[in-house]
Motif scaffolding. Structure first.
Motif, short mmCIF file in Angstrom:
data_model
loop_
_atom_site.label_atom_id
_atom_site.label_comp_id
_atom_site.label_asym_id
_atom_site.label_seq_id
_atom_site.Cartn_x
_atom_site.Cartn_y
_atom_site.Cartn_z
N MET A 76 37.45 34.40 42.25
CA MET A 76 37.76 34.43 40.84
C MET A 76 37.75 33.00 40.32
SD MET A 76 41.05 36.13 38.96
CE MET A 76 40.77 37.66 39.77
N LYS A 77 37.13 32.83 39.15
CA LYS A 77 37.06 31.51 38.54
C LYS A 77 37.05 31.66 37.02
CE LYS A 77 32.06 31.39 39.17
NZ LYS A 77 31.96 32.76 39.57
N ALA A 78 37.15 30.56 36.32
CA ALA A 78 37.15 30.59 34.86
C ALA A 78 35.86 31.21 34.34
CB ALA A 78 37.30 29.17 34.31
N GLY A 79 35.98 32.08 33.37
CA GLY A 79 34.84 32.75 32.77
C GLY A 79 34.60 34.15 33.29
N ASP A 80 35.24 34.52 34.42
CA ASP A 80 35.06 35.85 34.97
C ASP A 80 35.72 36.91 34.09
OD1 ASP A 80 33.72 34.78 37.10
OD2 ASP A 80 35.30 35.11 38.57
N LEU A 81 35.14 38.08 34.06
CA LEU A 81 35.68 39.24 33.35
C LEU A 81 36.52 40.02 34.35
CD1 LEU A 81 35.43 40.52 30.52
CD2 LEU A 81 33.64 41.97 31.46
N VAL A 82 37.79 40.28 34.02
CA VAL A 82 38.70 40.94 34.95
C VAL A 82 39.39 42.14 34.30
CG1 VAL A 82 39.16 38.87 36.31
CG2 VAL A 82 40.59 39.37 34.34
N ALA A 83 39.92 43.01 35.16
CA ALA A 83 40.73 44.15 34.73
C ALA A 83 41.99 44.16 35.58
CB ALA A 83 39.96 45.45 34.90
N SER A 84 43.02 44.80 35.09
CA SER A 84 44.29 44.87 35.80
C SER A 84 44.22 45.95 36.88
CB SER A 84 45.42 45.20 34.83
OG SER A 84 46.64 45.32 35.51
N ARG A 85 44.76 45.63 38.06
CA ARG A 85 44.91 46.64 39.11
C ARG A 85 46.20 47.40 38.85
NH1 ARG A 85 43.78 43.19 44.57
NH2 ARG A 85 41.53 43.07 44.32
N GLU A 86 46.29 48.60 39.42
CA GLU A 86 47.55 49.33 39.34
C GLU A 86 48.50 48.70 40.35
OE1 GLU A 86 47.07 53.52 39.85
OE2 GLU A 86 46.40 53.77 37.79
#
Length: 71
Positions: free
Chosen positions: A1-11
């Motif tokens: 993971m680095k700056a600019g990555d698109l992320v979603a929250s895990r449960e």
């Protein structure tokens, strides 16, 4: 993971009761939708993210999953 990555929250599992009680675990997400990683902390354990609702928050990296990496 680095700056600019698109992320979603895990449960993640949260404990619902007080100490010593028969508490129930509940699965929840820290944020809905997607977010963009703005920066990673020096220790590499947390990230500052911008959510799709416009909020900037600090979240532990282990609570997120990368959807799309920036090259």
């Amino acid at each position: 993971m680095k700056a600019g990555d698109l992320v979603a929250s895990r449960e993640i599992l949260l404990e619902g009761g007080a100490m010593g009680s028969r508490s129930h675990l509940s699965a929840t997400k820290l944020f809905t939708g997607v977010a963009i990683v703005i920066e990673i902390t020096k220790t590499g354990k947390m990230a500052k993210i911008l959510t799709d609702s416009g909020e900037v928050v600090m979240v532990k990296i282990r609570h997120m999953e990368v959807i799309n990496e920036m090259d």
